[in-house]
Design a protein around this motif. Structure first.
Motif, short mmCIF file in Angstrom:
data_model
loop_
_atom_site.label_atom_id
_atom_site.label_comp_id
_atom_site.label_asym_id
_atom_site.label_seq_id
_atom_site.Cartn_x
_atom_site.Cartn_y
_atom_site.Cartn_z
N ALA A 51 10.57 2.54 2.46
CA ALA A 51 10.99 2.34 3.85
C ALA A 51 9.85 2.68 4.81
N HIS A 52 9.06 3.65 4.45
CA HIS A 52 7.92 4.04 5.29
C HIS A 52 6.61 3.40 4.82
N ASP A 53 6.43 3.36 3.50
CA ASP A 53 5.15 2.91 2.94
C ASP A 53 5.10 1.39 2.82
N SER A 54 4.86 0.76 3.95
CA SER A 54 4.72 -0.69 3.99
C SER A 54 3.39 -1.11 3.40
N VAL A 55 3.18 -2.40 3.29
CA VAL A 55 1.91 -2.91 2.80
C VAL A 55 0.76 -2.39 3.66
N ALA A 56 0.95 -2.42 4.97
CA ALA A 56 -0.12 -1.96 5.87
C ALA A 56 -0.40 -0.48 5.70
N VAL A 57 0.65 0.31 5.52
CA VAL A 57 0.47 1.75 5.32
C VAL A 57 -0.27 2.02 4.01
N LYS A 111 -2.28 -0.01 2.43
CA LYS A 111 -3.66 -0.49 2.55
C LYS A 111 -4.53 0.54 3.26
N GLU A 112 -4.01 1.10 4.34
CA GLU A 112 -4.76 2.12 5.07
C GLU A 112 -4.95 3.37 4.21
N PHE A 113 -3.90 3.73 3.47
CA PHE A 113 -3.97 4.90 2.60
C PHE A 113 -5.07 4.72 1.54
N ALA A 114 -5.12 3.53 0.93
CA ALA A 114 -6.13 3.24 -0.08
C ALA A 114 -7.53 3.29 0.53
N GLN A 115 -7.68 2.72 1.70
CA GLN A 115 -8.99 2.71 2.36
C GLN A 115 -9.44 4.13 2.68
N ASN A 116 -8.51 4.98 3.14
CA ASN A 116 -8.85 6.36 3.46
C ASN A 116 -9.26 7.15 2.22
N LEU A 129 -4.17 -0.35 -7.75
CA LEU A 129 -3.17 -0.98 -6.91
C LEU A 129 -2.11 0.03 -6.48
N PHE A 130 -1.76 -0.04 -5.21
CA PHE A 130 -0.68 0.77 -4.64
C PHE A 130 0.46 -0.19 -4.33
N VAL A 131 1.62 0.04 -4.91
CA VAL A 131 2.68 -0.96 -4.80
C VAL A 131 3.94 -0.39 -4.16
N THR A 132 4.64 -1.29 -3.47
CA THR A 132 5.93 -0.98 -2.85
C THR A 132 6.92 -2.06 -3.27
N GLY A 133 8.18 -1.87 -2.90
CA GLY A 133 9.20 -2.84 -3.29
C GLY A 133 10.59 -2.26 -3.08
N ASP A 134 11.55 -2.82 -3.78
CA ASP A 134 12.93 -2.34 -3.68
C ASP A 134 13.01 -0.91 -4.22
N ARG A 135 13.58 -0.01 -3.42
CA ARG A 135 13.59 1.40 -3.78
C ARG A 135 14.29 1.67 -5.11
N ASP A 183 9.11 -6.07 -17.63
CA ASP A 183 8.52 -6.80 -16.51
C ASP A 183 9.03 -6.22 -15.19
N PHE A 184 8.26 -6.36 -14.15
CA PHE A 184 8.62 -5.85 -12.83
C PHE A 184 7.97 -6.74 -11.79
N SER A 185 8.37 -6.56 -10.56
CA SER A 185 7.79 -7.33 -9.46
C SER A 185 7.73 -6.45 -8.21
N PHE A 186 6.54 -6.04 -7.84
CA PHE A 186 6.32 -5.23 -6.66
C PHE A 186 5.25 -5.89 -5.79
N VAL A 187 4.95 -5.29 -4.65
CA VAL A 187 3.96 -5.86 -3.73
C VAL A 187 2.84 -4.85 -3.53
N SER A 188 1.60 -5.30 -3.63
CA SER A 188 0.44 -4.41 -3.54
C SER A 188 0.01 -4.18 -2.10
N GLN A 189 -1.00 -3.33 -1.95
CA GLN A 189 -1.57 -3.06 -0.62
C GLN A 189 -2.24 -4.30 -0.03
N PHE A 190 -2.43 -5.34 -0.84
CA PHE A 190 -3.02 -6.58 -0.35
C PHE A 190 -1.96 -7.61 0.04
N GLY A 191 -0.68 -7.25 -0.18
CA GLY A 191 0.41 -8.14 0.21
C GLY A 191 0.79 -9.17 -0.84
#
Length: 223
Positions: free
Chosen positions: A127-133, A135-140, A149-155, A63-71
């Protein structure tokens, strides 16, 4: 050409995994056979109907817990009853990531709308790839909806699941371009969270094989 030690370690691990995957694939026989299950396995003995039975328990994605480009929060449960392709990248990557995303976009387009398939891309530069980053990357990229899904979280958690669960390199390295080392692997995971294949995500041939194996895996469930 002089290369940092991390370059050779990374590519040695990557080459070894590809060899293991190819060897196991060869052992399964023709293309109509089931895909192998990769990773460690443990023999577990239990009592069934009064008799001792030894069975194999295969390595699976925990199991894991990350945050997607949708927050929102993405866990292993998000991928229940799906086969999925996982990879590791970062949006400012100057080397292999652009090739990987072009190739993974092919997978997205081929299986778009299939309710049994998802894609999961983990940033290794949270640290750089926030939810907003993200989301924009996925849209582009032209990605819509929640199938990819593009996910971020604890490194450290991202690095840990990459190296210890998905069996790919993901770590900081000040000598590497962009300051991060990661493999170009795409990892195919089945509905039981078992790894069924590891592919070179930087080449058309590697991704052609991935898509063929995805169809084989989906066919296994239809049976």
């Amino acid at each position: 050409m002089n290369r940092p030690a991390s370059f050779w370690v990374k590519n040695s691990i990557w080459f070894t995994l590809l060899c293991i995957s190819s060897l196991l694939e060869a052992c399964t026989g023709s293309s109509g056979d089931s895909l192998p299950i990769l990773g460690q396995r443990e023999a577990v003995t239990k009592v069934v109907n009064g008799k001792s039975v030894t069975d194999s328990v295969y390595q699976s994605i925990p199991d894991f817990s990350f945050v997607s480009q949708f927050g929102d929060t993405v866990t292993a449960k998000t991928l229940d009853n799906k086969i999925y392709v996982a990879d590791f990248f970062f949006t400012s990557c100057p080397t292999i990531c652009p090739k990987m995303k072009v190739q993974l976009k092919r997978v997205y387009e081929k299986f778009k709308g299939n309710p049994d398939v998802m894609l999961l891309s983990h940033t290794i530069d949270p640290a750089h790839d926030s939810v907003a980053v993200l989301k924009e990357f996925a849209q582009n990229l032209g990605v819509t909806g929640r199938q990819w899904l593009f996910v971020t979280g604890d490194r450290e958690k991202i690095y840990d699941i990459g190296q210890n669960s998905y069996m790919v390199t993901a770590q900081s390295d000040s000598t590497a371009p962009g300051g991060v080392v990661h493999s170009g692997a795409f990892i195919l995971v089945d509905k039981a969270k078992h790894i069924r294949g590891i592919y070179d995500g930087t080449t058309e041939d590697g991704v052609d094989k991935l898509m063929n194996d995805m169809n084989r895996l989906l066919a296994e469930y239809k049976k």
